[in-house]
Design a protein around this motif. Sequence first.
Motif, short mmCIF file in Angstrom:
data_model
loop_
_atom_site.label_atom_id
_atom_site.label_comp_id
_atom_site.label_asym_id
_atom_site.label_seq_id
_atom_site.Cartn_x
_atom_site.Cartn_y
_atom_site.Cartn_z
N TYR A 26 85.89 84.71 71.12
CA TYR A 26 84.84 84.09 71.91
C TYR A 26 85.04 84.38 73.40
N GLU A 30 82.20 86.81 74.10
CA GLU A 30 81.01 85.98 74.22
C GLU A 30 80.91 85.26 75.57
N GLN A 56 85.60 72.32 61.40
CA GLN A 56 84.88 71.90 60.19
C GLN A 56 85.77 72.36 59.05
N GLU A 59 88.05 75.54 59.57
CA GLU A 59 87.36 76.53 60.42
C GLU A 59 87.22 76.01 61.85
N VAL A 61 85.46 75.73 65.22
CA VAL A 61 84.07 75.92 65.65
C VAL A 61 83.89 75.64 67.14
N LEU A 82 80.89 77.50 69.01
CA LEU A 82 80.31 78.71 68.44
C LEU A 82 78.80 78.53 68.25
N ALA A 83 78.05 79.60 68.45
CA ALA A 83 76.59 79.55 68.46
C ALA A 83 76.01 78.89 67.21
N LYS A 84 76.54 79.19 66.04
CA LYS A 84 75.95 78.64 64.82
C LYS A 84 76.21 77.15 64.65
N PHE A 85 77.04 76.57 65.50
CA PHE A 85 77.32 75.13 65.44
C PHE A 85 76.75 74.37 66.64
N GLN A 86 76.04 75.06 67.51
CA GLN A 86 75.46 74.40 68.67
C GLN A 86 74.26 73.57 68.24
N LYS A 88 74.42 70.34 67.58
CA LYS A 88 74.86 69.27 66.68
C LYS A 88 75.61 68.17 67.43
#
Length: 151
Positions: A26, A30, A56, A59, A61, A82-86, A88
């Motif tokens: 990251y 990123e 999670q 993992e 995140v 990480l983008a896929k967990f933003q 939340k």
Amino acid sequence: MKDVEFNGFICSTNKAKIDLDVVHDYLCNESYWAKGIPIEVVKNSVENSLCFGIYQGSEQVGFARVITDFSTFAYLCDLFVLAKFQGKGLSKFLMKCILSHSNLKGLRRFLLATRDAHGLYKQVGFTPIARPEFWMEINDSEVYSKNEKRF
């Protein structure tokens, strides 16, 4: 700090849980603030900071680290989800865990730098520096591409 749970995610300061590859990837690829950072630098920074991971299961995140003397000063850096967990609430959860940590209570000054997350940090009490004319810096944004040490 005892692990804290939020909607199936865990915040932990246990460095043994940190996935250094996730953090390095990251930061290196990123982030806007640490492009190209060598993994050795990330490893050393983790070893010498108070780190917070969001997980999670096993993992990783999210992540943040605090550089501090545990008495008067702290600097918050390298915070990401990480983008896929933003989206939340994990950034707010991470900030709550950081600011409630017993070793970070009663500090005279807590700093951070951000290009684009002022809204998040304002929600938890951060404000623009009141007297920016007092502050100075050495900021070498090309340090990781030079392959040399400044000092």
